[in-house]
Design a protein around this motif. Structure first.
Motif, PDB file in Angstrom:
ATOM      1  N   PRO A  39       4.013 -11.942  -2.284  1.00 18.20           N
ATOM      2  CA  PRO A  39       2.589 -11.682  -2.491  1.00 18.20           C
ATOM      3  C   PRO A  39       2.268 -11.486  -3.968  1.00 18.20           C
ATOM      4  O   PRO A  39       3.126 -11.079  -4.747  1.00 18.20           O
ATOM      5  N   SER A  40       1.029 -11.759  -4.306  1.00 21.58           N
ATOM      6  CA  SER A  40       0.561 -11.449  -5.660  1.00 21.58           C
ATOM      7  C   SER A  40       0.552  -9.935  -5.806  1.00 21.58           C
ATOM      8  O   SER A  40       0.562  -9.200  -4.811  1.00 21.58           O
ATOM      9  N   LEU A  41       0.512  -9.474  -7.025  1.00 23.85           N
ATOM     10  CA  LEU A  41       0.476  -8.027  -7.260  1.00 23.85           C
ATOM     11  C   LEU A  41      -0.771  -7.388  -6.630  1.00 23.85           C
ATOM     12  O   LEU A  41      -0.649  -6.364  -5.947  1.00 23.85           O
ATOM     13  N   PRO A  42      -1.960  -7.979  -6.792  1.00 22.43           N
ATOM     14  CA  PRO A  42      -3.133  -7.377  -6.135  1.00 22.43           C
ATOM     15  C   PRO A  42      -2.985  -7.309  -4.608  1.00 22.43           C
ATOM     16  O   PRO A  42      -3.371  -6.318  -3.995  1.00 22.43           O
ATOM     17  N   LEU A  43      -2.402  -8.336  -4.003  1.00 20.97           N
ATOM     18  CA  LEU A  43      -2.196  -8.326  -2.553  1.00 20.97           C
ATOM     19  C   LEU A  43      -1.168  -7.268  -2.158  1.00 20.97           C
ATOM     20  O   LEU A  43      -1.359  -6.552  -1.175  1.00 20.97           O
ATOM     21  N   ALA A  44      -0.104  -7.132  -2.934  1.00 17.82           N
ATOM     22  CA  ALA A  44       0.903  -6.108  -2.664  1.00 17.82           C
ATOM     23  C   ALA A  44       0.275  -4.717  -2.718  1.00 17.82           C
ATOM     24  O   ALA A  44       0.565  -3.860  -1.875  1.00 17.82           O
ATOM     25  N   PHE A  45      -0.623  -4.491  -3.685  1.00 15.25           N
ATOM     26  CA  PHE A  45      -1.321  -3.210  -3.778  1.00 15.25           C
ATOM     27  C   PHE A  45      -2.208  -2.971  -2.552  1.00 15.25           C
ATOM     28  O   PHE A  45      -2.266  -1.864  -2.013  1.00 15.25           O
ATOM     29  N   LYS A  46      -2.913  -4.010  -2.103  1.00 12.77           N
ATOM     30  CA  LYS A  46      -3.768  -3.876  -0.922  1.00 12.77           C
ATOM     31  C   LYS A  46      -2.946  -3.484   0.304  1.00 12.77           C
ATOM     32  O   LYS A  46      -3.340  -2.615   1.084  1.00 12.77           O
ATOM     33  N   ILE A  47      -1.811  -4.154   0.476  1.00 13.72           N
ATOM     34  CA  ILE A  47      -0.943  -3.866   1.618  1.00 13.72           C
ATOM     35  C   ILE A  47      -0.406  -2.437   1.525  1.00 13.72           C
ATOM     36  O   ILE A  47      -0.407  -1.694   2.508  1.00 13.72           O
ATOM     37  N   ALA A  48       0.022  -2.047   0.337  1.00 14.39           N
ATOM     38  CA  ALA A  48       0.552  -0.695   0.136  1.00 14.39           C
ATOM     39  C   ALA A  48      -0.510   0.360   0.432  1.00 14.39           C
ATOM     40  O   ALA A  48      -0.238   1.363   1.102  1.00 14.39           O
ATOM     41  N   ARG A  49      -1.731   0.136  -0.051  1.00 13.06           N
ATOM     42  CA  ARG A  49      -2.817   1.091   0.214  1.00 13.06           C
ATOM     43  C   ARG A  49      -3.117   1.191   1.703  1.00 13.06           C
ATOM     44  O   ARG A  49      -3.349   2.284   2.223  1.00 13.06           O
ATOM     45  N   LEU A  50      -3.091   0.065   2.385  1.00  9.60           N
ATOM     46  CA  LEU A  50      -3.371   0.054   3.818  1.00  9.60           C
ATOM     47  C   LEU A  50      -2.375   0.929   4.583  1.00  9.60           C
ATOM     48  O   LEU A  50      -2.748   1.648   5.508  1.00  9.60           O
ATOM     49  N   PHE A  51      -1.108   0.865   4.176  1.00 14.01           N
ATOM     50  CA  PHE A  51      -0.072   1.661   4.849  1.00 14.01           C
ATOM     51  C   PHE A  51       0.127   3.028   4.187  1.00 14.01           C
ATOM     52  O   PHE A  51       0.997   3.787   4.595  1.00 14.01           O
ATOM     53  N   ASN A  52      -0.669   3.301   3.161  1.00 13.35           N
ATOM     54  CA  ASN A  52      -0.588   4.576   2.441  1.00 13.35           C
ATOM     55  C   ASN A  52       0.824   4.815   1.874  1.00 13.35           C
ATOM     56  O   ASN A  52       1.385   5.904   1.999  1.00 13.35           O
ATOM     57  N   LEU A  53       1.389   3.758   1.286  1.00 14.68           N
ATOM     58  CA  LEU A  53       2.729   3.816   0.696  1.00 14.68           C
ATOM     59  C   LEU A  53       2.700   3.226  -0.703  1.00 14.68           C
ATOM     60  O   LEU A  53       1.747   2.555  -1.094  1.00 14.68           O
TER      61      LEU A  53
END
Length: 64
Positions: A40-54
């Motif tokens: 994933p792109s860095l922005p997408l990785a951040f979105k996924i991380a925020r969604l899982f609160n990790l």
């Protein structure tokens, strides 16, 4: 790149399609990331991380 997305989705009972919708990508993109075929792109990785609160590092690991 290894990741824990499939496990995290299962824990929260979220389908690939639901995750894709929440982070604004296609289900095929989530599938490819889970299988390690696409990083994933860095922005997408951040979105996924925020969604899982990790942190990103708690989801994605570099394959060394």
């Amino acid at each position: 790149m290894k990741n824990r997305i499939k496990v995290l989705r299962a824990e929260k009972n979220i389908t690939q399609a639901e995750l894709a919708n929440r982070v604004e990508v296609s289900r095929q993109t989530i599938n490819a990331i889970e299988k390690g075929k696409f990083d994933p792109s860095l922005p997408l990785a951040f979105k996924i991380a925020r969604l899982f609160n990790l942190k990103i590092e708690d989801i994605f690991q570099d394959e060394e």
